[in-house]
Design an enzyme around this catalytic site. Structure first.
Site, PDB file in Angstrom:
ATOM      1  N   THR A   1      65.062  58.495  43.612  1.00 29.06           N
ATOM      2  CA  THR A   1      64.973  59.331  44.809  1.00 29.06           C
ATOM      3  C   THR A   1      66.312  60.030  45.034  1.00 29.06           C
ATOM      4  OG1 THR A   1      65.740  57.612  46.328  1.00 29.06           O
ATOM      5  CG2 THR A   1      63.360  57.701  45.886  1.00 29.06           C
TER       6      THR A   1
ATOM      7  N   ASN B   1      61.624  53.672  57.264  1.00 31.59           N
ATOM      8  CA  ASN B   1      61.993  54.041  55.904  1.00 31.59           C
ATOM      9  C   ASN B   1      63.297  54.835  55.821  1.00 31.59           C
ATOM     10  OD1 ASN B   1      61.423  54.924  52.959  1.00 31.59           O
ATOM     11  ND2 ASN B   1      61.434  56.871  54.072  1.00 31.59           N
TER      12      ASN B   1
ATOM     13  N   TYR C   1      76.203  49.943  51.863  1.00 28.76           N
ATOM     14  CA  TYR C   1      74.734  49.954  51.748  1.00 28.76           C
ATOM     15  C   TYR C   1      74.153  48.541  51.695  1.00 28.76           C
ATOM     16  CZ  TYR C   1      70.057  51.112  50.100  1.00 28.76           C
ATOM     17  OH  TYR C   1      68.690  51.215  49.971  1.00 28.76           O
TER      18      TYR C   1
ATOM     19  N   LYS D   1      71.694  46.614  54.491  1.00 27.86           N
ATOM     20  CA  LYS D   1      70.378  46.058  54.176  1.00 27.86           C
ATOM     21  C   LYS D   1      70.316  44.554  54.451  1.00 27.86           C
ATOM     22  CE  LYS D   1      68.377  49.871  53.091  1.00 27.86           C
ATOM     23  NZ  LYS D   1      67.324  50.434  53.968  1.00 27.86           N
TER      24      LYS D   1
ATOM     25  N   ASP E   1      64.911  62.054  64.578  1.00 30.84           N
ATOM     26  CA  ASP E   1      66.221  61.765  64.008  1.00 30.84           C
ATOM     27  C   ASP E   1      66.601  60.368  64.482  1.00 30.84           C
ATOM     28  OD1 ASP E   1      68.882  61.493  63.326  1.00 30.84           O
ATOM     29  OD2 ASP E   1      69.533  63.365  64.258  1.00 30.84           O
ATOM     30  N   VAL E   2      66.594  59.396  63.586  1.00 24.60           N
ATOM     31  CA  VAL E   2      66.801  58.003  63.991  1.00 24.60           C
ATOM     32  C   VAL E   2      68.207  57.734  64.507  1.00 24.60           C
ATOM     33  CG1 VAL E   2      65.036  57.189  62.370  1.00 24.60           C
ATOM     34  CG2 VAL E   2      67.452  57.173  61.675  1.00 24.60           C
TER      35      VAL E   2
END
Length: 235
Positions: free
Chosen positions: A193, A79, A160, A164, A53-54
């Protein structure tokens, strides 16, 4: 044999990247938060499951210790990521974006990447050909975001693309700090996705291609780059 760990690899781009790299002879470690889904994906792929779990220091530390026990690491694919949406799948733009929502996005996409990379760097430094691939997005390009008529400029979300953009800067700084490693950020394209409620126009096979390409880069290959399948992207 090259050992590769992929975060968020139980579905979507992570799973397809795992499948493609296994086909190229990699030993793939499927990192996933959900043990049941991760174990199932690893079994179906012919990979190995690593609970990861990052967003958790303890989980990432335990995962790094486990990978060390398994013999080390050559490639890390960061990812795992989230994109906050409205319940109906719509984008969250100001004034609807609150700090808690933005913090959740950054916790996974930025802090999770930092946490995971930091934990696995000692193993990657021991590899003869250490590689890090950070899965980014063209939405993180400041140039494209300010280009009149660009699809990136028309994207209404904030958290988001901001996350990034941070990933691209982290990649540049890491590449400068660790010149012996190959560290790059990639744009997989608008892929269908769960992340985007399957609104993407590409298949996961198409989206994973650039990730696989940079995961298999040679020791004298590019580093510190921002790349899509069609070539370099403007920062």
């Amino acid at each position: 044999m090259t050992t590769t760990l992929i975060t968020g690899a139980n579905k979507g781009l992570g799973r397809e990247t795992a499948r493609a790299l296994i086909a190229q002879g990699h030993r793939v470690l499927v990192g996933a938060r959900d043990a049941e889904r991760g174990t199932t994906a690893a079994r179906e792929l012919g990979a190995e499951f690593i609970q990861l779990d990052v967003t958790s220091d303890d989980s990432v530390t335990a995962a790094a210790a486990r990978v060390a026990e398994l013999g080390g690491l050559d490639v890390l694919v960061n990812n795992a990521g989230v994109e906050e949406r409205q319940p109906d799948g719509g984008f969250i733009a100001l004034p609807d974006l609150d700090a808690a929502t933005a913090a959740h996005t950054f916790e996974t996409n930025v802090l999770g990447l930092i946490r995971t990379t930091r934990a696995f760097l000692p193993l990657l430094e021991r590899s003869a050909a250490g590689v890090i691939v950070n899965v980014g997005s063209a939405l993180g390009s400041l140039e494209l975001a300010t280009e009149v008529g660009s699809p990136v400029a028309q994207y209404p979300g904030i958290a988001y693309p901001a996350s990034k953009a941070a990933v691209t800067m982290i990649t540049v700084r890491l590449a400068a700090a660790y010149p012996q490693l190959r560290i790059n950020v990639v744009e997989p394209g608008f892929t269908s996705t769960d992340l985007n409620h399957h609104q993407g126009t590409q298949t996961v096979e198409e989206g994973a291609e650039i990730i696989v390409r940079m995961a298999t880069v040679a020791p004298d290959g590019p580093t510190g780059t921002y790349t899509s399948l069609n070539g370099p992207l403007p920062w």
